[in-house]
Design a protein around this motif. Structure first.
Motif, PDB file in Angstrom:
ATOM      1  N   ASP A  79     -21.240 -10.715   5.395  1.00  0.00           N
ATOM      2  CA  ASP A  79     -21.659 -11.064   6.747  1.00  0.00           C
ATOM      3  C   ASP A  79     -20.726 -12.146   7.278  1.00  0.00           C
ATOM      4  N   THR A 125     -20.751  -6.908   8.195  1.00  0.00           N
ATOM      5  CA  THR A 125     -21.602  -7.173   9.350  1.00  0.00           C
ATOM      6  C   THR A 125     -21.091  -8.459  10.006  1.00  0.00           C
ATOM      7  N   ASP A 159     -22.487 -11.795  12.391  1.00  0.00           N
ATOM      8  CA  ASP A 159     -23.583 -12.531  13.009  1.00  0.00           C
ATOM      9  C   ASP A 159     -22.986 -13.844  13.493  1.00  0.00           C
ATOM     10  N   GLU A 207     -24.863 -17.288  12.989  1.00  0.00           N
ATOM     11  CA  GLU A 207     -25.343 -17.740  11.687  1.00  0.00           C
ATOM     12  C   GLU A 207     -24.668 -19.056  11.324  1.00  0.00           C
ATOM     13  N   TYR A 220     -36.005 -15.509   9.704  1.00  0.00           N
ATOM     14  CA  TYR A 220     -35.594 -15.395  11.097  1.00  0.00           C
ATOM     15  C   TYR A 220     -36.809 -15.031  11.935  1.00  0.00           C
ATOM     16  N   ARG A 262     -33.760 -13.050   5.987  1.00  0.00           N
ATOM     17  CA  ARG A 262     -32.342 -13.179   6.303  1.00  0.00           C
ATOM     18  C   ARG A 262     -31.486 -12.141   5.568  1.00  0.00           C
ATOM     19  N   LYS A 315     -29.392  -8.633   6.972  1.00  0.00           N
ATOM     20  CA  LYS A 315     -27.954  -8.478   6.816  1.00  0.00           C
ATOM     21  C   LYS A 315     -27.584  -7.242   6.006  1.00  0.00           C
TER      22      LYS A 315
END
Lengths: 369, 221
Positions: free
Chosen positions: A163, A255, A257, A260, B96, B200, B204
């Motif tokens: 990520d 991925t 984000d 984050e 989250y 979380r 992901k």
């Protein structure tokens, strides 16, 4: 009567018995070999250092969570390391300050914290990692992410997922593109991190809402981020992300984000988190940063592979050869040289199978039990 | 429709919902997002705690509100619905709260006897009866007051009258319970609505979790 509590281990600390120890040793060696193969030289810093030296390179990392005590020799405060990255940073800034850059170093060792995490009771963990010192470019980040994935797969992880994030995103945008009062930055950052759309609006970060939706599989998310990109403030970062993703290729699921920030307190423009199938939490993270004190740019990653061992299950013990009393030591040595593990008899009347052996030495050759 | 083989083999996502207040409002919303438990879920005689859903990709568990957050934070459940009060109380780093569902509206407030809380408070600290010790401590700390919390699991309204604590911190919906027990609201700590929460790591690594968040987002918009 013996006191059953006398041999309790403190909370968060455990023994690794043979099966788990074997699995962990194997995983650690494989990951170190992967880093070594890419030209990263291993360094072995000490377990204990002066607290102050660790603290100056730990901006954002709480020294309050370290075991600390007074050194009877110097009367200064010592601390047990809780993160080896800062030690490697110290080495790069001192002993190896004049070594040619880029400098590639790797490390593996135990770290400890005085208080456990909210979700993870462990207070001692095995930390492995590599640091590329002297560069925080997209090329450096690409190499480091690819190496982290390779090391993790070598350690036994499957279905690895990476990520990406942009740790200084809010600061970058707040400066100009999406202006934000200085006293609101922290609240906006916090709610973005928690992905709490409701609270983000309340904190006055409404213009930041689209960033919450620019998360997900890399290609989609980076395209969304590029659409949002206000005034081109993020153009170079987006280009960097694409370069890194191309370098990793199909080795892992990617991925993005961008908001984050969890665990990226001291990273600069780029950060990443590593996950693997069947492992509940994160297995490691990394990114670009500046070494505290010398302010030299660097890129690196850290792996905590203990949770992996629980999902790998017991490593098979493999064959074990029993050496009966009066066996030929030369024959046993020859067999060890070609990879056999042996366990020698200490006395008569032993039961080789009960001792874990699968074969016995019959003359010069192993015979299955 | 023929399901792809992989979908049939993979583990269902575990979706945690709280018992009580929020659940009745949450069920229709969940249904529109495609999370529909089998009939046994509504049968009071059914003592199971986990229920399969019409969509095999989900499994529903019904636990206490505080436990919803704990299950999801540890990754034992991948998603759930819980009030913002619970999320703030734990402040779990691996949780989250991506969607405000706008249901289960209420507020977390400080209340004290109409005559004041002075008889029980000390000079330098106050004593508060609450289910939310962390939130309460943070609220008073920010005002320079050290709050000693007495953790209760329900019926805090009775604590001031019996001298256990000078004031209480609790959820207030209509304010009726407070009035009936001779208490007045003196401050609001936070407004509360129910949120969709997700783990979380699950968000992901499992595309189904991201898809679920997307569906709830569209419903809440």
């Amino acid at each position: 009567m013996t006191d059953p509590t006398a041999d309790l281990l403190p909370i968060g600390l455990e023994d690794r018995l043979p099966a788990a120890a074997r699995a962990l040793t194997r995983a650690r060696r494989a990951a170190l070999d992967a880093m070594d193969a890419h030209g990263y030289d291993r360094v072995i810093p000490p377990l204990v250092e002066f607290e102050k030296s660790l603290a100056t390179r730990m901006s954002g990392v709480a020294t309050r969570r370290m075991f600390r005590f007074v050194d009877p020799a110097s009367l200064r405060t010592l601390a047990l390391r809780s993160d080896m990255t800062v030690q490697v940073g110290r080495i790069a800034a001192t002993s190896l300050a004049s070594a040619p850059r880029p400098l590639r170093l790797c490390y593996a060792g135990e770290v400890a914290t005085i208080a456990s995490d909210q979700l993870d009771p462990a207070r001692q963990r095995l930390q492995l990692g590599a640091e590329l010192i002297g560069s925080d470019s997209a090329a450096a980040a690409g190499e480091v992410v690819a190496l982290a994935v390779e090391a993790l797969i070598a350690a036994g992880a499957t279905g690895v997922s990476v990520d990406f994030t942009l740790p200084d995103l809010v600061d970058t945008l707040a400066a100009k593109a999406l202006p934000l009062d200085a006293d609101r930055v922290e609240a906006v950052r916090r709610e973005l991190d928690a992905k709490d759309a409701g609270a983000l609006k309340d904190a006055g970060g409404e213009t930041y809402l689209p960033l919450l939706y620019a998360a997900g599989p890399f290609e989609d998310a980076v395209a969304k981020l590029a659409e949002i990109d206000a005034g081109g403030a993020l153009a170079s970062r987006i280009e960097g992300l694409r370069q890194i993703a191309a370098r990793v290729g199909g080795a892992a699921r990617l991925t993005l984000d961008p908001t984050e920030r969890h665990g990226f307190e001291y990273q600069s423009w780029f950060g990443f988190t590593l996950y693997a199938e069947g492992v509940r939490g994160t297995l490691g993270r990394g990114g670009t940063y500046r070494i505290g004190g010398s302010d030299e740019p660097a890129t690196g990653f850290t792996l905590y592979i203990d949770p992996l061992i629980d999902t790998l299950g017991k490593a098979p013990a493999g064959d074990l050869l029993y050496l009966p009393p009066e066996h030929d030591p030369a024959a046993a040595a020859r067999l060890r040289a070609i990879g056999w593990r042996t366990r020698a008899a200490l006395g008569d009347n032993e039961n080789p199978a009960a001792l874990g052996c699968t074969h016995t030495l019959d003359g010069n050759a192993p015979a299955p039990l | 429709m023929v399901r792809p083989k992989r979908a049939a083999m993979r583990q269902p996502l575990t979706f945690a919902v709280p018992k009580g207040r929020i659940l009745d409002e949450a069920l229709p919303l969940m249904a529109r997002a495609g999370v529909v438990p089998e009939a046994g879920f509504h049968d009071k005689g059914d003592r199971r705690l986990a229920f399969p859903c019409e969509d095999e990709d989900f499994r529903l568990i019904r636990v206490r509100a505080f436990d919803v957050a704990t299950f999801v934070a540890h990754g034992a459940a991948q998603a759930g619905i819980v009030g913002a009060d619970v999320i703030e109380e734990f402040d779990y780093s691996d949780l989250y709260a991506p969607v405000d569902l706008g249901i289960g509206k209420c507020r977390l407030s400080v209340a004290e006897p109409a005559a004041g809380a002075a008889s029980i408070d000390g000079a330098s600290h106050i004593r508060v009866a609450t289910k939310y010790p962390a939130l309460t401590r943070r609220h008073f700390e920010a005002r320079g007051v050290q709050a000693e919390c007495v953790k209760l699991n329900g019926a805090m309204e009775i604590a001031p009258a019996l001298g256990l604590a000078g004031r209480i911190v609790d959820l207030v919906e209509s304010g009726r319970t407070l009035v009936d027990n001779g208490l007045v609201e003196t401050a609001t700590i936070m407004e509360v609505t129910a949120r969709l929460i997700v783990n979380r790591a699950a968000l992901k690594t499992d595309p189904r979790v991201a898809a679920l968040v997307e569906r709830f987002r569209e419903l809440a918009a």
